[in-house]
Design a protein around this motif. Structure first.
Motif, short mmCIF file in Angstrom:
data_model
loop_
_atom_site.label_atom_id
_atom_site.label_comp_id
_atom_site.label_asym_id
_atom_site.label_seq_id
_atom_site.Cartn_x
_atom_site.Cartn_y
_atom_site.Cartn_z
N ALA A 69 0.84 -1.21 0.00
CA ALA A 69 0.00 0.00 0.00
C ALA A 69 0.87 1.25 0.00
N ALA A 70 1.97 1.21 0.74
CA ALA A 70 2.88 2.36 0.75
C ALA A 70 3.54 2.56 -0.61
N ILE A 71 3.95 1.46 -1.23
CA ILE A 71 4.56 1.56 -2.56
C ILE A 71 3.56 2.14 -3.56
N ASP A 72 2.32 1.67 -3.50
CA ASP A 72 1.29 2.14 -4.43
C ASP A 72 1.04 3.64 -4.28
N LYS A 73 1.24 4.14 -3.05
CA LYS A 73 1.02 5.57 -2.80
C LYS A 73 2.33 6.36 -2.86
N HIS A 74 3.41 5.71 -3.29
CA HIS A 74 4.71 6.35 -3.44
C HIS A 74 5.24 6.89 -2.12
N ILE A 75 5.05 6.09 -1.07
CA ILE A 75 5.54 6.45 0.26
C ILE A 75 6.79 5.62 0.56
N ASN A 76 7.89 6.29 0.81
CA ASN A 76 9.13 5.61 1.17
C ASN A 76 9.31 5.72 2.68
N SER A 77 9.03 4.63 3.39
CA SER A 77 9.03 4.66 4.85
C SER A 77 9.66 3.40 5.41
N PRO A 78 10.54 3.53 6.43
CA PRO A 78 11.10 2.35 7.08
C PRO A 78 10.09 1.63 7.97
N VAL A 79 8.95 2.28 8.21
CA VAL A 79 7.95 1.72 9.11
C VAL A 79 6.86 0.96 8.35
N SER A 80 6.53 1.41 7.17
CA SER A 80 5.42 0.80 6.40
C SER A 80 5.62 -0.70 6.22
N GLY A 81 4.60 -1.44 6.58
CA GLY A 81 4.64 -2.90 6.46
C GLY A 81 5.41 -3.59 7.55
N GLU A 82 6.07 -2.84 8.42
CA GLU A 82 6.88 -3.42 9.49
C GLU A 82 6.57 -2.80 10.85
N ALA A 83 5.44 -2.13 10.97
CA ALA A 83 5.11 -1.44 12.21
C ALA A 83 5.00 -2.42 13.38
N ASP A 84 5.63 -2.06 14.48
CA ASP A 84 5.47 -2.80 15.74
C ASP A 84 4.46 -2.11 16.64
N ILE A 85 4.36 -0.79 16.51
CA ILE A 85 3.50 0.02 17.37
C ILE A 85 2.65 0.93 16.50
#
Length: 312
Positions: free
Chosen positions: A232-248
């Motif tokens: 979903a982040a890739i589709d919205k062109h979001i570069n984030s170290p948290v997207s898809g890996e959130a713990d909190i």
């Protein structure tokens, strides 16, 4: 205890319980356990070696509840009080004297218990704002998921959110996650002047850059989809170290957090446990609707916190 990254999927709460069984049981003040469900949860946790309970409340009601569930109280300590309000005060006093390492809610309202905890003179508050943490085992998510705050702070301001995040990060450390990833949720991914949640998210990320929040990796604002799904982040062109890996997941307010939590339980088949943090000791807040797994896992999480030796 085995660290969080080693947890198997789909039975994460059971794994927390199993690990906590291998440590010393924590002495827990159980406040006003005068109904069968709450008393049974404390007694089962004691049977599993998770807690050493001190039962605080009207003794005749506690014993009556034990008879209703056919439980033998044996040598368990009972501290007799006249009513629930006194039980909460006595429990906090026991904690202040160093005789208990955790509190556990029995058959009284959460607000009544927390009122005693937060009392300026007789309570067990700290300089940090009290908050609640849900830990979820979600069938289609690859690791435990912490959601905060869904139970205590109704409309948290920026500095309250700072405390909520820091407590969640410290809690994740207690579970063995050295670098938890925090998604600060909003309805959109961009900062909007007319959406306070997005402004708070941006400020919190900058506070982390300036070491006002430490020990975690923060990003936000993030909508729920791109917090949980990398695609979903890739589709919205979001570069984030948290997207898809959130713990909190930090919810913008209590209503949003509570809705997310209950939707995961009732629509996604998630299992949950929860504790309140920010006081001198962890507070095991269970609901009358909670099953045995939730009660045991909540005790296990408190055990992790106590044995980690970190004030959260």
């Amino acid at each position: 205890m085995t660290v969080i990254k080693d947890l198997p999927s789909n039975n994460q709460l059971e794994y927390f319980i199993e690990q906590a069984r291998q440590t010393t049981a924590i002495t827990t003040a159980v406040v006003h356990p005068v109904e069968g469900n709450g008393l049974a949860g404390a007694l089962e946790a004691a049977k599993q070696g998770l807690i050493n309970p001190i039962l605080i409340g009207p003794e005749h009601k506690i014993r009556q509840a034990s008879e209703e569930i056919n439980a033998d109280l044996g040598s368990i300590q009972i501290v007799n009080t006249e009513h629930s309000h006194e039980a909460a005060e006595v429990a906090c006093n026991i904690v202040r004297q160093g005789e208990a390492q955790a509190l556990m809610k029995g058959s009284l309202g959460t607000s009544e218990l927390l009122g005693a905890v937060l009392h300026k003179e007789s309570g067990i508050r700290t300089e940090r704002r009290l908050s609640h943490l849900f830990v979820f085992d979600v069938p289609n998510y690859h690791k435990p998921l912490i959601i905060t705050d869904a139970a205590i702070n109704v409309v948290p301001d920026l500095y309250t959110k700072k405390d909520i995040i820091q407590s969640a990060i410290d809690f994740a450390h207690a579970l063995g996650n050295e670098h938890p990833k925090v998604a600060i949720l909003a309805a959109v991914e961009k900062v909007k002047a007319n959406m306070q949640s997005t402004i708070d998210a941006a400020a919190l990320c900058k506070m982390a850059d300036r070491n006002q929040i430490t020990g975690g990796i923060l990003d936000g604002p993030l909508a729920f989809d791109n917090a949980i799904s990398k695609q979903a982040a890739i589709d919205k062109h979001i570069n984030s170290p948290v997207s898809g890996e959130a713990d909190i997941l930090l919810a913008p307010d209590l209503e949003a957090g509570n809705m997310i939590a209950k939707q995961l339980i009732y629509l996604a088949g998630a299992q949950s446990a929860g504790v309140a943090v920010g006081a001198r000791v962890p507070i095991i807040l269970t609901s009358r609707a909670d099953g045995v797994l939730a009660r045991l896992a909540s005790c296990a999480l408190a055990s992790y916190m106590v044995h980690h030796g970190r004030k959260i």
